[in-house]
Design a protein around this motif. Structure first.
Motif, mmCIF file in Angstrom:
data_model
loop_
_atom_site.group_PDB
_atom_site.id
_atom_site.type_symbol
_atom_site.label_atom_id
_atom_site.label_comp_id
_atom_site.label_asym_id
_atom_site.label_seq_id
_atom_site.Cartn_x
_atom_site.Cartn_y
_atom_site.Cartn_z
ATOM 1 N N UNK A 167 0.826 -1.211 0.000
ATOM 2 C CA UNK A 167 0.000 0.000 0.000
ATOM 3 C C UNK A 167 0.860 1.260 0.000
ATOM 4 N N UNK A 168 2.008 1.218 0.662
ATOM 5 C CA UNK A 168 2.914 2.367 0.655
ATOM 6 C C UNK A 168 3.460 2.615 -0.741
ATOM 7 N N UNK A 169 3.873 1.547 -1.435
ATOM 8 C CA UNK A 169 4.360 1.695 -2.809
ATOM 9 C C UNK A 169 3.256 2.219 -3.721
ATOM 10 N N UNK A 170 2.028 1.723 -3.514
ATOM 11 C CA UNK A 170 0.904 2.168 -4.329
ATOM 12 C C UNK A 170 0.593 3.643 -4.084
ATOM 13 N N UNK A 171 0.627 4.072 -2.831
ATOM 14 C CA UNK A 171 0.342 5.471 -2.514
ATOM 15 C C UNK A 171 1.421 6.383 -3.083
ATOM 16 N N UNK A 172 2.681 5.945 -3.024
ATOM 17 C CA UNK A 172 3.769 6.748 -3.590
ATOM 18 C C UNK A 172 3.612 6.869 -5.100
ATOM 19 N N UNK A 173 3.230 5.791 -5.748
ATOM 20 C CA UNK A 173 3.029 5.826 -7.192
ATOM 21 C C UNK A 173 1.854 6.727 -7.562
ATOM 22 N N UNK A 174 0.748 6.585 -6.841
ATOM 23 C CA UNK A 174 -0.441 7.391 -7.147
ATOM 24 C C UNK A 174 -0.201 8.877 -6.945
ATOM 25 N N UNK A 175 0.574 9.235 -5.932
ATOM 26 C CA UNK A 175 0.807 10.656 -5.683
ATOM 27 C C UNK A 175 1.877 11.232 -6.602
ATOM 28 N N UNK A 176 2.699 10.394 -7.184
ATOM 29 C CA UNK A 176 3.757 10.869 -8.075
ATOM 30 C C UNK A 176 3.388 10.693 -9.533
ATOM 31 N N UNK A 177 3.989 9.706 -10.144
ATOM 32 C CA UNK A 177 3.804 9.467 -11.580
ATOM 33 C C UNK A 177 2.454 8.875 -11.932
ATOM 34 N N UNK A 178 1.751 8.364 -10.965
ATOM 35 C CA UNK A 178 0.503 7.648 -11.227
ATOM 36 C C UNK A 178 -0.549 8.486 -11.921
ATOM 37 N N UNK A 179 -0.681 9.742 -11.521
ATOM 38 C CA UNK A 179 -1.691 10.601 -12.137
ATOM 39 C C UNK A 179 -1.412 10.786 -13.619
ATOM 40 N N UNK A 180 -0.168 11.064 -13.933
ATOM 41 C CA UNK A 180 0.209 11.279 -15.345
ATOM 42 C C UNK A 180 0.083 9.976 -16.139
ATOM 43 N N UNK A 181 0.505 8.860 -15.540
ATOM 44 C CA UNK A 181 0.421 7.577 -16.240
ATOM 45 C C UNK A 181 -1.022 7.183 -16.524
ATOM 46 N N UNK A 182 -1.906 7.398 -15.573
ATOM 47 C CA UNK A 182 -3.320 7.065 -15.785
ATOM 48 C C UNK A 182 -3.926 7.965 -16.863
ATOM 49 N N UNK A 183 -3.497 9.226 -16.882
ATOM 50 C CA UNK A 183 -3.978 10.151 -17.911
ATOM 51 C C UNK A 183 -3.518 9.705 -19.297
ATOM 52 N N UNK A 184 -2.262 9.293 -19.407
ATOM 53 C CA UNK A 184 -1.720 8.827 -20.685
ATOM 54 C C UNK A 184 -2.413 7.545 -21.122
ATOM 55 N N UNK A 185 -2.605 6.625 -20.189
ATOM 56 C CA UNK A 185 -3.225 5.343 -20.532
ATOM 57 C C UNK A 185 -4.720 5.479 -20.808
ATOM 58 N N UNK B 206 -1.659 -2.143 -11.311
ATOM 59 C CA UNK B 206 -2.781 -3.080 -11.290
ATOM 60 C C UNK B 206 -2.367 -4.421 -10.687
ATOM 61 N N UNK B 207 -1.141 -4.832 -10.947
ATOM 62 C CA UNK B 207 -0.624 -6.072 -10.376
ATOM 63 C C UNK B 207 -0.505 -5.954 -8.854
ATOM 64 N N UNK B 208 -0.030 -4.787 -8.379
ATOM 65 C CA UNK B 208 0.054 -4.574 -6.933
ATOM 66 C C UNK B 208 -1.338 -4.569 -6.309
ATOM 67 N N UNK B 209 -2.300 -4.000 -7.012
ATOM 68 C CA UNK B 209 -3.672 -3.973 -6.524
ATOM 69 C C UNK B 209 -4.237 -5.385 -6.434
ATOM 70 N N UNK B 210 -3.963 -6.201 -7.436
ATOM 71 C CA UNK B 210 -4.417 -7.597 -7.416
ATOM 72 C C UNK B 210 -3.720 -8.359 -6.303
ATOM 73 N N UNK B 211 -2.435 -8.071 -6.082
ATOM 74 C CA UNK B 211 -1.693 -8.721 -5.001
ATOM 75 C C UNK B 211 -2.301 -8.344 -3.660
ATOM 76 N N UNK B 212 -2.701 -7.112 -3.521
ATOM 77 C CA UNK B 212 -3.316 -6.643 -2.283
ATOM 78 C C UNK B 212 -4.670 -7.321 -2.078
ATOM 79 N N UNK B 213 -5.454 -7.456 -3.137
ATOM 80 C CA UNK B 213 -6.737 -8.144 -3.037
ATOM 81 C C UNK B 213 -6.549 -9.620 -2.713
ATOM 82 N N UNK B 214 -5.547 -10.236 -3.298
ATOM 83 C CA UNK B 214 -5.266 -11.639 -3.048
ATOM 84 C C UNK B 214 -4.800 -11.901 -1.628
#
Length: 132
Positions: A10-28, A119-127
Motif C-alpha cells: 500500500x505504501x508503494x501504491x500510494x507513492x506511485x499514485x501521488x507521483x507518476x501515477x496521475x500522469x500515467x493514468x492520464x496517458x493510458x 494493477x498487479x500490486x492492486x491484485x496482489x493486495x486483493x489476493x
C-alpha cells in the motif's frame, strides 16, 4: 494484527499514485495511436510556428538581397529560393516529427508498463486479503 507485506504494498501504491501515477493514468486513458497522433500534431504546429519565425528573421536579415531579386524579376532565383525554403521546412519538420514519434511511443510504453505494475500490486493486495 498488521500485515507488514500489505502495508509495504500500500505504501508503494500510494507513492506511485501521488507521483507518476496521475500522469500515467492520464496517458493510458488514450489509445496508443491517439496519444502518438496528438503528440505529432502538437510537434507539427510548434515546428511550423518556429520555422515561420526563423524564416521571418532570415528574410529580415537578407532583405537587401531579396529585394534585388524582386526588382530584377529573376523568376529562377525566386523559385530556387522557394525550393530551398520548402526543403528546409520538410527536413526540419521530418526530423522533429520522427523524434516526437519515438518519444511518444516510449512515453506511452513506460506509462502502460507502470500502470500494469500498479494493477498487479492492486491484485496482489486483493489476493492477500483473501488469505487471512
Amino acid at each position: 494484527m498488521i500485515n507488514e507485506k500489505k502495508v509495504a504494498v500500500m505504501t508503494r501504491m500510494a507513492a506511485y499514485e501521488s507521483g507518476r501515477g496521475k500522469r500515467d493514468r492520464e496517458i493510458c486513458g488514450f489509445f496508443r495511436s491517439d496519444f502518438v497522433g496528438f503528440a505529432l500534431l502538437k510537434t507539427w504546429i510548434a515546428t511550423t510556428i518556429a520555422f515561420c519565425i526563423l524564416a521571418g528573421i532570415w528574410l529580415l536579415y537578407r532583405m537587401e538581397e531579396i529585394t534585388s531579386i524582386f526588382y530584377a524579376m529573376d523568376v529562377e532565383e525566386l523559385l530556387a529560393l522557394g525550393k530551398k525554403a520548402l526543403t528546409a521546412y520538410a527536413v526540419l519538420c521530418g526530423g522533429y516529427l520522427l523524434v516526437s514519434w519515438v518519444i511518444a511511443h516510449i512515453t506511452y510504453a513506460k506509462a502502460h508498463k507502470a500502470s500494469v505494475g500498479f494493477d498487479r500490486m492492486l491484485a496482489e493486495l486483493d489476493g492477500s486479503e483473501e488469505e487471512e
